[in-house]
Scaffold this active site. Structure first.
Site, mmCIF file in Angstrom:
data_model
loop_
_atom_site.group_PDB
_atom_site.id
_atom_site.type_symbol
_atom_site.label_atom_id
_atom_site.label_comp_id
_atom_site.label_asym_id
_atom_site.label_seq_id
_atom_site.Cartn_x
_atom_site.Cartn_y
_atom_site.Cartn_z
ATOM 1 N N GLU A 1 1.065 -55.171 24.812
ATOM 2 C CA GLU A 1 2.372 -54.233 25.254
ATOM 3 C C GLU A 1 3.490 -55.020 25.203
ATOM 4 O O GLU A 1 3.611 -56.072 25.786
ATOM 5 C CB GLU A 1 2.079 -53.535 26.453
ATOM 6 N N LYS B 1 4.041 -44.262 23.960
ATOM 7 C CA LYS B 1 3.380 -43.994 25.197
ATOM 8 C C LYS B 1 3.646 -42.952 25.922
ATOM 9 O O LYS B 1 4.607 -42.458 26.439
ATOM 10 C CB LYS B 1 3.711 -45.388 26.040
ATOM 11 N N CYS C 1 -1.636 -49.470 27.910
ATOM 12 C CA CYS C 1 -1.653 -49.694 29.199
ATOM 13 C C CYS C 1 -1.901 -48.502 30.256
ATOM 14 O O CYS C 1 -3.117 -48.136 30.509
ATOM 15 C CB CYS C 1 -0.415 -50.373 29.711
#
Length: 254
Positions: free
Chosen positions: A40, A106, A140
């Protein structure tokens, strides 16, 4: 599918240095690889100062990934900060060797660090198809939200790229296995190591997990390139034999 995960430290808010670093790492891979997985925010570390490191979809980092993917005849994926339409995104890029680019923004922004205050959340799940694999892209904090990852698309592999810190690494290990078991798919988790400018320590534990929750190589805290091969035929045989995905509840997300 043969996959290489690059687990390494990052240079804080320094895209130029990180590009050089990852170019060297990728070029050092001598085996024929189908997919290389970075972490990430691989150009900056997990920064809440996007204006310092943001690039566009035609910026230097994207151009480098295109060049490396073509030269290595493989796909490369990882997330970086992208500026677009006056917004900043934590965007996971998937670059194919033919220079085709797909991406995922995300969805679950990490409120504990204030990510939701400076980045714009995505609102769509992303499945890419590459070399006979259907691959779900995740970043994540998405790992903590299984409904969003639910395998209703019959995907084969889910990839989590992360900056997941040491104090919660046990949760990382547990949840990666949970996503593999409940979705009967392969899971790749790519995490960084080192210490960032906010004194957050990262201990890696990048890993590959099969559709029954078996870890394919031992997670480590050291820098390295970890290579594994995913057997889709074995996964399909197990899915057909056990049939767990056919028995799930039917619902939709709002």
């Amino acid at each position: 599918m043969k996959i290489a995960i690059i687990q390494t430290q990052l240079f804080w808010e320094n895209p130029s240095e990180n590009r050089k670093h990852f170019e060297q790492k990728i070029n050092s891979i001598s085996e024929n690889i189908d997919l290389i997985v970075l972490t990430e925010m691989f150009t900056s570390g997990f920064t809440m100062n996007p204006e310092i490191v943001a690039e566009t979809m035609s910026g230097e980092s994207i151009q480098l990934l295109e060049s490396l993917a073509k030269a290595k005849n493989c796909a490369i994926t990882g997330s970086l900060v992208i500026a677009e339409n006056n917004n900043f995104y934590n965007r996971m890029i998937f670059v194919s060797p033919d220079r085709n680019i797909e991406f995922y923004d995300k969805k679950h922004l990490f409120t504990l660090a204030g990510e939701n205050k400076v980045y714009t959340a995505g609102n769509q799940k992303k499945i890419v198809e590459f070399r006979d694999f259907k691959i779900c892209l995740q970043i994540c904090y998405d790992l903590r939200f299984p409904v969003f990852a639910r395998n209703i698309e019959d995907y084969d592999l889910i990839i989590y790229v992360a900056n997941w810190p040491k104090p919660r690494i046990n949760a990382w290990d547990i949840l990666l296995k949970a996503r593999a078991v409940e979705n009967m798919c392969f899971v790749i988790g790519a995490n960084r190591i080192g210490v960032d400018e906010n004194k957050n320590e990262y201990t890696g534990h990048s890993q590959a997990i099969d559709f029954l929750g078996n870890v394919l190589f031992k997670p480590e805290a050291n820098e390295g390139v970890f290579i594994t091969t995913l057997d889709k035929n074995a996964m399909n045989e197990t899915r057909q034999k056990l049939g767990f995905l056919n028995d799930g509840d039917i619902f939709t997300m709002q």
